[in-house]
Design an enzyme around this catalytic site. Structure first.
Site, short mmCIF file in Angstrom:
data_model
loop_
_atom_site.label_atom_id
_atom_site.label_comp_id
_atom_site.label_asym_id
_atom_site.label_seq_id
_atom_site.Cartn_x
_atom_site.Cartn_y
_atom_site.Cartn_z
N LYS A 290 27.53 24.08 30.25
CA LYS A 290 27.31 24.34 31.67
C LYS A 290 28.28 23.46 32.46
O LYS A 290 28.39 22.25 32.18
CB LYS A 290 25.87 24.03 32.08
CG LYS A 290 24.84 24.94 31.45
CD LYS A 290 23.43 24.56 31.89
CE LYS A 290 22.37 25.48 31.28
NZ LYS A 290 20.99 25.05 31.64
N LYS B 153 11.78 32.02 29.37
CA LYS B 153 11.42 30.63 29.62
C LYS B 153 10.03 30.37 29.05
O LYS B 153 9.05 31.03 29.44
CB LYS B 153 11.43 30.34 31.13
CG LYS B 153 12.82 30.36 31.75
CD LYS B 153 13.64 29.17 31.29
CE LYS B 153 14.94 29.05 32.07
NZ LYS B 153 15.73 27.88 31.67
#
Length: 320
Positions: free
Chosen positions: A239, A143
């Site tokens: 997703k 991240k």
């Protein structure tokens, strides 16, 4: 009967991305009971898409108790609410027919898949420690999305010299930052970058030399998203909470492959119940990022199995 419960799962440690930190996963669990059988599904409402647990629950409770999978696609838009109900209906249908979801969907029997493991956004030194601790894993997802990204990336590569690395900027870069970082990403062996720019500004990607493949996450929701992504992105991240369930996710994968996109299957931070249907979509795709249950300190009673490389298909006691 359709019921909704609010559930909270503590994380093993605080998880940080460019938008903020969390120490718990807040999810909604949908149960649908008919003729003595109960199917269930989970969703993670996401603020980035204007969702709250209250707004998503309200959407779900507008549905008739008799709703079917085909009706659902027209009654709710893509998003978390439709996802939880869609997955609950698949589970209910499987229990009622005494078949697995993969059989009902006309899929091959699922196999374990190699999944990425995500490193939280921290100081470079702490990220080096995280990377060293997980250097045995084949794929690490980092991240990023801050001014100190190069130091973090260099630190992770030192900590995990042999792992594949993918980067998720969570819309935290500009076109200039991506162009500046790209040669360094190549040097450090980064395989792919997720959503470097704001979804609303991603038209600039069409004009850039993408020497590191770029994946659409916040820019990709369902099949209607795909036409605007051509020429900008190399991958799409599917997703279930964005697509609105297993039904649309399977259709999205098929259409995206036909258009020439590579496929990543990812997830929000939820429990094994949320990830179980995603494992079906993730079969033999280009990149799998379904590690959310590993990040939890607590999970469902019959959790998914993970080892140092793989996420395994769900047992029917959990889902499907």
């Amino acid at each position: 009967m359709i019921t909704v419960t609010h559930d909270v799962f503590a994380l093993e440690k605080a998880f940080t991305i460019s938008r903020g930190s969390r120490s718990e996963a807040y999810v909604l669990t949908v149960r649908i009971t008919r003729s003595g059988q109960t199917g269930w599904g989970e969703c993670v409402p996401y603020k980035r898409y204007g969702e709250t647990t209250e707004s998503v629950e309200s959407q779900i409770m507008t549905l008739p108790d008799t709703v079917t999978l085909s009706q659902l696609q027209d009654l709710l838009p893509p998003g978390a609410a439709r996802n939880a109900v869609d997955c609950a209906l698949w589970d209910l249908n499987a229990k009622s027919c005494k078949k697995s979801v993969w059989q009902l969907a006309g899929l091959s029997e699922p196999k374990p898949q190699i999944t990425a493991y995500t490193l939280s956004l921290e100081t470079p030194e702490n990220m080096r420690r995280q990377a060293s601790k997980h250097a045995h894993r084949p794929i690490l997802k980092i991240k990023l999305g801050t001014p100190d990204d190069m130091a973090r990336l260099e630190a992770v590569r030192v900590g995990a010299p042999l792992s594949q690395i993918i980067v998720d900027a969570n819309e935290g870069w500009t076109a200039d930052i991506y162009a500046e970082l790209a040669p360094h990403l190549v040097r450090l062996g980064v395989q792919m970058v997720e959503q470097p720019l704001l979804a609303e500004q991603d038209e600039m990607l069409a004009e850039m030399n993408r020497i590191v493949p770029v994946c659409a996450d916040e820019s990709c929701h369902d099949r209607d998203s795909l036409m605007s992504l051509e020429g900008k992105y190399d991958y799409v991240n599917i997703k279930l909470d964005k697509a609105g369930g297993l039904t649309e996710a399977l259709a999205l994968r098929k259409t995206a492959e036909q258009l020439g996109f590579k496929i990543m299957v990812g997830c929000m931070v939820g429990s094994s119940l949320a990830i179980a249907p995603a494992v079906l979509v993730a079969q033999d795709v280009d990149m799998v990022d379904l590690d959310a249950p590993i990040l939890l300190a607590e999970d469902r009673d019959e959790p998914l199995k993970f080892d140092e490389k793989y996420v395994y298909p769900a047992a029917t006691k959990l889902w499907g």
